[in-house]
Design a protein around this motif. Sequence first.
Motif, short mmCIF file in Angstrom:
data_model
loop_
_atom_site.label_atom_id
_atom_site.label_comp_id
_atom_site.label_asym_id
_atom_site.label_seq_id
_atom_site.Cartn_x
_atom_site.Cartn_y
_atom_site.Cartn_z
N ARG A 184 0.83 -1.21 0.00
CA ARG A 184 0.00 0.00 0.00
C ARG A 184 0.87 1.26 0.00
O ARG A 184 0.52 2.27 -0.60
N ARG A 185 2.01 1.17 0.66
CA ARG A 185 2.92 2.32 0.71
C ARG A 185 3.40 2.66 -0.71
O ARG A 185 3.45 3.83 -1.09
N ALA A 186 3.74 1.64 -1.49
CA ALA A 186 4.19 1.88 -2.86
C ALA A 186 3.08 2.46 -3.72
O ALA A 186 3.33 3.33 -4.56
N GLU A 187 1.85 1.99 -3.51
CA GLU A 187 0.73 2.51 -4.29
C GLU A 187 0.44 3.97 -3.97
O GLU A 187 0.15 4.77 -4.86
N VAL A 188 0.51 4.32 -2.68
CA VAL A 188 0.28 5.71 -2.30
C VAL A 188 1.40 6.59 -2.83
O VAL A 188 1.16 7.69 -3.35
N ALA A 189 2.64 6.14 -2.71
CA ALA A 189 3.77 6.92 -3.22
C ALA A 189 3.62 7.17 -4.72
O ALA A 189 3.90 8.27 -5.21
#
Length: 425
Positions: A195-200
């Motif tokens: 999820r962190r990669a998607e938000v970034a």
Amino acid sequence: MAAGAPRVFVSHLVAVPVFDPGGDQVGRVRDLVAMFRVAGRPPRVLGLVVEVLSRRRIFLPMTRVTGVESGQVITTGVLNVRRFEQRPTERLVLGELLDRRVRLVETGEEVTVLDIAVQQLPARRDWEIDKVFVERGRKGGALRRRGEALTVEWSAVTGFSLEEEGQGAENLVASFERLRPVDLANVLHHLTPKRRAEVAAALDDDRLADVLEELPEDDQVEILGKLAEERAADVLEAMDPDDAADLLSELPEADKERLLTLMRPDDAADVRRLMSYEERTAGGLMTTDPIVLRPDATVADALARVRQQDLSPALAAQVYVCRPPDETPTGKYLGTVHFQRLLRDPPYTLVSSIVDSDLPPLAPDTPLPAITSHLAAYNMVSAPVVDDSGALLGAVTVDDVLDHLLPDDWRETGYHGVEGTGRAG
């Protein structure tokens, strides 16, 4: 559901203040914790993830929430301050459920989750997910377009429990739009790596650069490594040069050189220069972008530069007067003019006539303890770094000094050290 039972869309709870019964703020809502149930029953909302004033995230059970209204959450006043740790059976409503692609049970049509509503059960303090606000007809990537939006019952959609690749983050990012970079960084740190990669990926370059500067090094490296190389170079260009240099120094040599080659030559040159100094010295800590003015600039010119919105308070606290060239490394450094002095003199006054030349600059090899003593002794929030030839190389700001004085894991543990984790019940 009984008529009149409170219903709240979770996007309206983002960053809402949490108060105890005495009216004192104890923190802000960062997410909701839910648990899926069998047989299509709506998930139960177990509690709130609350970020308290020390930036620690704690768990607040819904049984201790006495009111959710008028942009605030009221609690019983009894808080367990142990750090929140998500359990395997739990789902973060904002972090994991928004932007998911699910299907309408009746038609099998794929829709995107824009928001989720929770509602309190009648005559109880229990809450559950009530409705789902979804959008039809959305296309991904460059073909993305808006479709019809509708609100449906939880039982009318399926697919929340399935693992999803390539989940978007548009609505989650929109929910946190008003957060300061340091607070958004704390949000990202507590998301799953996926999820962190998607938000970034959903953040624009400038916003992501600001957030990366506030993240622990491991998170920085992880996020940068999942970006396309061209975009990673763009984000590094948008970062402060000293922060970009610190991040690149954590990468393997081949990756570092590849990204530096993709950056604009001027930006890459600044970063390479910073990386040539030892890390815990004035040269390694300085920024290469202080406010530099020529001797014939006026107070009005200086104030116009100080007013620039993207300047940090530490950099805006003074200007440095130098002979041309006026980009670091400059010509001869003449001295500093402090913001307070700029406010006391007429706008037409030349900065060269009010310069403070008595304040000693730092040499680039000045070690961290000496930098700290220098700032403390002269009551400064920033200090010039000057080489042997008298050229201004950059400026060391107090925030960068503090970042290196605090423990390496201070961003993860908050400001007051490590405490217990988990929660009762």
